[in-house]
Design a protein around this motif. Sequence first.
Motif, PDB file in Angstrom:
ATOM      1  N   ASN A   5       0.745 -46.752  -5.741  1.00 16.17           N
ATOM      2  CA  ASN A   5      -0.616 -46.288  -6.013  1.00 16.17           C
ATOM      3  C   ASN A   5      -0.969 -45.093  -5.132  1.00 16.17           C
ATOM      4  O   ASN A   5      -1.585 -44.135  -5.596  1.00 16.17           O
ATOM      5  N   LEU A   6      -0.566 -45.152  -3.874  1.00 14.80           N
ATOM      6  CA  LEU A   6      -0.817 -44.038  -2.959  1.00 14.80           C
ATOM      7  C   LEU A   6      -0.069 -42.790  -3.421  1.00 14.80           C
ATOM      8  O   LEU A   6      -0.617 -41.681  -3.394  1.00 14.80           O
ATOM      9  N   VAL A   7       1.165 -42.968  -3.860  1.00 13.29           N
ATOM     10  CA  VAL A   7       1.944 -41.829  -4.370  1.00 13.29           C
ATOM     11  C   VAL A   7       1.255 -41.223  -5.584  1.00 13.29           C
ATOM     12  O   VAL A   7       1.167 -39.990  -5.712  1.00 13.29           O
ATOM     13  N   LEU A   8       0.730 -42.055  -6.474  1.00 16.58           N
ATOM     14  CA  LEU A   8       0.030 -41.544  -7.658  1.00 16.58           C
ATOM     15  C   LEU A   8      -1.221 -40.758  -7.271  1.00 16.58           C
ATOM     16  O   LEU A   8      -1.495 -39.705  -7.851  1.00 16.58           O
ATOM     17  N   VAL A   9      -1.968 -41.252  -6.294  1.00 24.42           N
ATOM     18  CA  VAL A   9      -3.169 -40.537  -5.851  1.00 24.42           C
ATOM     19  C   VAL A   9      -2.786 -39.196  -5.230  1.00 24.42           C
ATOM     20  O   VAL A   9      -3.413 -38.166  -5.500  1.00 24.42           O
ATOM     21  N   LEU A  10      -1.743 -39.189  -4.413  1.00 20.70           N
ATOM     22  CA  LEU A  10      -1.305 -37.932  -3.798  1.00 20.70           C
ATOM     23  C   LEU A  10      -0.778 -36.953  -4.851  1.00 20.70           C
ATOM     24  O   LEU A  10      -1.032 -35.742  -4.752  1.00 20.70           O
ATOM     25  N   LEU A  11      -0.052 -37.450  -5.836  1.00 21.16           N
ATOM     26  CA  LEU A  11       0.421 -36.569  -6.915  1.00 21.16           C
ATOM     27  C   LEU A  11      -0.762 -35.980  -7.680  1.00 21.16           C
ATOM     28  O   LEU A  11      -0.756 -34.798  -8.025  1.00 21.16           O
ATOM     29  N   GLN A  12      -1.769 -36.802  -7.945  1.00 20.31           N
ATOM     30  CA  GLN A  12      -2.943 -36.296  -8.663  1.00 20.31           C
ATOM     31  C   GLN A  12      -3.663 -35.241  -7.838  1.00 20.31           C
ATOM     32  O   GLN A  12      -4.103 -34.232  -8.374  1.00 20.31           O
ATOM     33  N   ALA A  13      -3.765 -35.454  -6.540  1.00 21.29           N
ATOM     34  CA  ALA A  13      -4.383 -34.443  -5.677  1.00 21.29           C
ATOM     35  C   ALA A  13      -3.568 -33.148  -5.719  1.00 21.29           C
ATOM     36  O   ALA A  13      -4.133 -32.055  -5.762  1.00 21.29           O
ATOM     37  N   GLY A  14      -2.253 -33.274  -5.731  1.00 20.91           N
ATOM     38  CA  GLY A  14      -1.392 -32.094  -5.836  1.00 20.91           C
ATOM     39  C   GLY A  14      -1.593 -31.350  -7.141  1.00 20.91           C
ATOM     40  O   GLY A  14      -1.603 -30.120  -7.178  1.00 20.91           O
ATOM     41  N   PHE A  15      -1.768 -32.079  -8.229  1.00 21.26           N
ATOM     42  CA  PHE A  15      -1.986 -31.426  -9.527  1.00 21.26           C
ATOM     43  C   PHE A  15      -3.309 -30.676  -9.559  1.00 21.26           C
ATOM     44  O   PHE A  15      -3.390 -29.581 -10.089  1.00 21.26           O
ATOM     45  N   VAL A  16      -4.336 -31.272  -8.981  1.00 22.83           N
ATOM     46  CA  VAL A  16      -5.629 -30.594  -8.944  1.00 22.83           C
ATOM     47  C   VAL A  16      -5.533 -29.343  -8.074  1.00 22.83           C
ATOM     48  O   VAL A  16      -6.023 -28.273  -8.446  1.00 22.83           O
ATOM     49  N   TRP A  17      -4.879 -29.459  -6.928  1.00 26.85           N
ATOM     50  CA  TRP A  17      -4.709 -28.302  -6.051  1.00 26.85           C
ATOM     51  C   TRP A  17      -3.933 -27.201  -6.767  1.00 26.85           C
ATOM     52  O   TRP A  17      -4.290 -26.025  -6.683  1.00 26.85           O
ATOM     53  N   CYS A  18      -2.872 -27.587  -7.481  1.00 25.00           N
ATOM     54  CA  CYS A  18      -2.086 -26.580  -8.210  1.00 25.00           C
ATOM     55  C   CYS A  18      -2.908 -25.939  -9.324  1.00 25.00           C
ATOM     56  O   CYS A  18      -2.740 -24.750  -9.609  1.00 25.00           O
ATOM     57  N   GLY A  19      -3.787 -26.719  -9.944  1.00 22.46           N
ATOM     58  CA  GLY A  19      -4.663 -26.137 -10.956  1.00 22.46           C
ATOM     59  C   GLY A  19      -5.556 -25.065 -10.370  1.00 22.46           C
ATOM     60  O   GLY A  19      -5.753 -24.008 -10.972  1.00 22.46           O
ATOM     61  N   LEU A  20      -6.075 -25.329  -9.168  1.00 20.68           N
ATOM     62  CA  LEU A  20      -6.880 -24.312  -8.490  1.00 20.68           C
ATOM     63  C   LEU A  20      -6.034 -23.094  -8.132  1.00 20.68           C
ATOM     64  O   LEU A  20      -6.474 -21.947  -8.283  1.00 20.68           O
ATOM     65  N   GLN A  21      -4.808 -23.335  -7.675  1.00 24.22           N
ATOM     66  CA  GLN A  21      -3.936 -22.222  -7.309  1.00 24.22           C
ATOM     67  C   GLN A  21      -3.556 -21.394  -8.538  1.00 24.22           C
ATOM     68  O   GLN A  21      -3.443 -20.171  -8.454  1.00 24.22           O
ATOM     69  N   PHE A  22      -3.367 -22.063  -9.684  1.00 23.82           N
ATOM     70  CA  PHE A  22      -3.074 -21.313 -10.908  1.00 23.82           C
ATOM     71  C   PHE A  22      -4.254 -20.430 -11.302  1.00 23.82           C
ATOM     72  O   PHE A  22      -4.054 -19.327 -11.811  1.00 23.82           O
TER      73      PHE A  22
END
Length: 182
Positions: A5-22
């Motif tokens: 569950n923690l890995v999923l939350v961290l992956l989701q945070a990474g996706f949101v961050w990458c969306g901002l970077q894109f």
Amino acid sequence: MRGSNLVLVLLQAGFVWCGLQFSVLKGGQMNALTEKDGPKLLSVLRRGGIMVLIMSPCLALKHYMVKRLRAGWRDFMASYLIRCYFSRNGFYRASMGDSHGCGGITNPDAAMSEGVRTFVDTTIELGDAYVSTTMGVVCHTFALWKLSPWLVGFAWVYAAFITMATGGIFGKKLTVLNAGGL
């Protein structure tokens, strides 16, 4: 299970961050195209390519983790319900009905299996939506804070007002429709 569950939350945070970077990269790409700056455009495209190369395996990992979580949770719930189903003649009562004249369930084990599947799938989808929305709000709040703290306050007040107005206007109608089975 908690670690995944923690890995999923961290992956989701990474996706949101990458969306901002894109979004930032898209702005840099448009600037480079407008200025006709070839080296700057290549730099932006290179950074975007690196992000895609990093995020593709992360997306595959996220899908794998969600499927693993879903399968593990279904297995746990099905095992628990089967134990309850066979304890104290629960299978007999479920298939024959109760003493109040209510008919039994035609196929109780299939009904339990379908109920578990629906519950797990819906819960995971809602959890994923909640986590991604929360991460999106947090990341966009920080990005907006860099531009102007005043805009963050305005955005939060505006969002609260619109949410209350929408709930007040449509909330009761949707509750009646939902209660009516539509």
